[in-house]
Design a protein around this motif. Structure first.
Motif, PDB file in Angstrom:
ATOM      1  N   VAL A  68      50.734  67.992 -21.211  1.00 39.79           N
ATOM      2  CA  VAL A  68      51.538  68.299 -20.122  1.00 39.79           C
ATOM      3  C   VAL A  68      51.238  69.776 -19.573  1.00 39.79           C
ATOM      4  CG1 VAL A  68      53.981  68.670 -19.361  1.00 39.79           C
ATOM      5  CG2 VAL A  68      53.524  66.954 -20.841  1.00 39.79           C
ATOM      6  N   ALA A  69      50.965  69.812 -18.218  1.00 35.67           N
ATOM      7  CA  ALA A  69      50.926  71.285 -17.630  1.00 35.67           C
ATOM      8  C   ALA A  69      52.085  71.499 -16.664  1.00 35.67           C
ATOM      9  CB  ALA A  69      49.633  71.203 -16.642  1.00 35.67           C
ATOM     10  N   THR A  70      52.798  72.725 -16.803  1.00 30.02           N
ATOM     11  CA  THR A  70      53.762  73.113 -15.903  1.00 30.02           C
ATOM     12  C   THR A  70      53.375  73.446 -14.300  1.00 30.02           C
ATOM     13  OG1 THR A  70      54.783  73.992 -17.876  1.00 30.02           O
ATOM     14  CG2 THR A  70      55.633  74.496 -15.917  1.00 30.02           C
ATOM     15  N   ALA A  71      53.718  73.045 -13.577  1.00 26.66           N
ATOM     16  CA  ALA A  71      53.582  73.262 -12.105  1.00 26.66           C
ATOM     17  C   ALA A  71      54.156  74.826 -11.871  1.00 26.66           C
ATOM     18  CB  ALA A  71      54.277  72.480 -11.195  1.00 26.66           C
ATOM     19  N   PRO A  72      53.615  75.255 -10.831  1.00 29.94           N
ATOM     20  CA  PRO A  72      54.121  76.776 -10.591  1.00 29.94           C
ATOM     21  C   PRO A  72      55.337  76.666 -10.115  1.00 29.94           C
ATOM     22  CG  PRO A  72      52.094  76.347  -9.506  1.00 29.94           C
ATOM     23  CD  PRO A  72      52.219  75.049  -9.936  1.00 29.94           C
ATOM     24  N   GLY A  86      62.492  59.357  -6.202  1.00 25.55           N
ATOM     25  CA  GLY A  86      62.325  57.980  -6.149  1.00 25.55           C
ATOM     26  C   GLY A  86      62.703  57.184  -7.416  1.00 25.55           C
ATOM     27  N   GLY A  87      63.484  57.724  -8.057  1.00 33.08           N
ATOM     28  CA  GLY A  87      63.837  57.116  -9.584  1.00 33.08           C
ATOM     29  C   GLY A  87      62.548  56.987 -10.520  1.00 33.08           C
ATOM     30  N   ALA A  88      61.730  57.688 -10.359  1.00 33.92           N
ATOM     31  CA  ALA A  88      60.376  57.596 -11.410  1.00 33.92           C
ATOM     32  C   ALA A  88      61.265  57.887 -12.827  1.00 33.92           C
ATOM     33  CB  ALA A  88      59.411  58.349 -10.911  1.00 33.92           C
ATOM     34  N   ARG A  89      60.282  57.464 -13.870  1.00 37.15           N
ATOM     35  CA  ARG A  89      60.674  57.756 -15.193  1.00 37.15           C
ATOM     36  C   ARG A  89      59.480  58.207 -15.678  1.00 37.15           C
ATOM     37  NH1 ARG A  89      64.392  52.792 -17.173  1.00 37.15           N
ATOM     38  NH2 ARG A  89      65.746  52.771 -15.343  1.00 37.15           N
ATOM     39  N   ILE A  90      59.746  59.333 -16.796  1.00 36.56           N
ATOM     40  CA  ILE A  90      58.681  59.861 -17.598  1.00 36.56           C
ATOM     41  C   ILE A  90      58.253  59.169 -18.584  1.00 36.56           C
ATOM     42  CG2 ILE A  90      57.905  61.856 -19.212  1.00 36.56           C
ATOM     43  CD1 ILE A  90      59.109  63.558 -16.935  1.00 36.56           C
ATOM     44  N   VAL A  91      57.167  58.184 -18.926  1.00 37.82           N
ATOM     45  CA  VAL A  91      56.985  57.564 -19.966  1.00 37.82           C
ATOM     46  C   VAL A  91      55.465  57.970 -20.782  1.00 37.82           C
ATOM     47  CG1 VAL A  91      57.996  55.540 -19.122  1.00 37.82           C
ATOM     48  CG2 VAL A  91      55.678  55.895 -18.592  1.00 37.82           C
ATOM     49  N   GLU A  92      55.360  57.539 -22.055  1.00 36.85           N
ATOM     50  CA  GLU A  92      54.029  57.975 -22.471  1.00 36.85           C
ATOM     51  C   GLU A  92      53.260  56.398 -22.606  1.00 36.85           C
ATOM     52  OE1 GLU A  92      54.264  59.729 -26.048  1.00 36.85           O
ATOM     53  OE2 GLU A  92      55.729  61.327 -25.390  1.00 36.85           O
ATOM     54  N   ILE A  93      52.065  56.546 -22.426  1.00 41.90           N
ATOM     55  CA  ILE A  93      51.102  55.490 -22.301  1.00 41.90           C
ATOM     56  C   ILE A  93      50.425  55.531 -23.639  1.00 41.90           C
ATOM     57  CG2 ILE A  93      49.350  54.218 -21.498  1.00 41.90           C
ATOM     58  CD1 ILE A  93      50.062  55.648 -18.700  1.00 41.90           C
TER      59      ILE A  93
END
Length: 196
Positions: A68-72, A86-93
């Motif tokens: 995970v890289a942090t955006a400015p 848009g209701g996206a979810r964070i998942v791991e693959i």
């Protein structure tokens, strides 16, 4: 300062140290055995490769599965909802990882036929999952053949390899199975206090 352990140093089992130690031991064994066995036999370092998913609980990943890289302008206190749209979810693959395990074989010089298979067990061989299954299948194949098996277990963690009889009272094990004496085999069991 010399190690206080006369045999296996349990600190070498640390996940950061074991992979390098495993490789050096395999090569060192090959280097020491080669001159003793020549000219009738020769020793080769061989490798088995398989894919392992994160569910396999392999304790020594070669690289992280997720970075995970942090955006400015985004920090740990920034709400996730403000980053996603848009209701996206964070998942791991689950990303399969290629695992390479080295072992030794002794071959007859004239025929190149394998006469002995020497395995220095790794953590993946001793915990439930694909690594253990791959190893147990190969072990069964060797035990059904006319190939001697030498199995060295220098890891306290995990499930020991199956044997029938008294073999669970120590930390470490060395199994020597000569094909012509099966199902009988020699099992050397020792603790951190014993020399190998």
């Amino acid at each position: 300062m010399p190690s206080p352990f006369p045999g296996m140093d349990p600190y070498l089992e640390h996940p950061a140290l074991w992979p390098g130690l495993h490789s050096r031991l395999i090569v060192g064994l090959a280097d020491d055995l080669g001159p003793l066995l020549r000219p009738r036999y020769y020793v080769e370092v061989e490798e088995r490769v398989y894919l392992l998913t994160p569910e396999g609980t392999f304790p020594f990943p070669a690289r992280p599965d997720v970075m995970v890289a942090t955006a400015p302008g985004v920090g740990p206190s920034t709400p996730v909802r403000s980053i996603l749209a848009g209701g996206a979810r964070i998942v791991e693959i689950p990303v399969p990882e290629e695992v390479r395990e080295r072992y030794l074989v002794v071959r007859e010089a004239g025929t190149h036929q394998v006469v002995t298979w020497l395995e220095l067990l790794s953590p993946a061989n001793k915990i439930p999952g694909e690594g253990r299954q791959v190893y147990l299948r190969k072990r069964e194949e060797v035990l059904r053949s006319r190939v001697h098996l030498v199995e060295i277990d220098l890891l306290r963690a995990g499930e020991p390899m199956p044997v029938m009889g008294d073999g669970r009272d120590g930390h470490y094990r060395i199994l020597i199975s000569r094909w012509e004496q099966r199902p009988r085999a020699l099992l050397y069991v020792f603790t951190v206090r014993d020399p190998i």
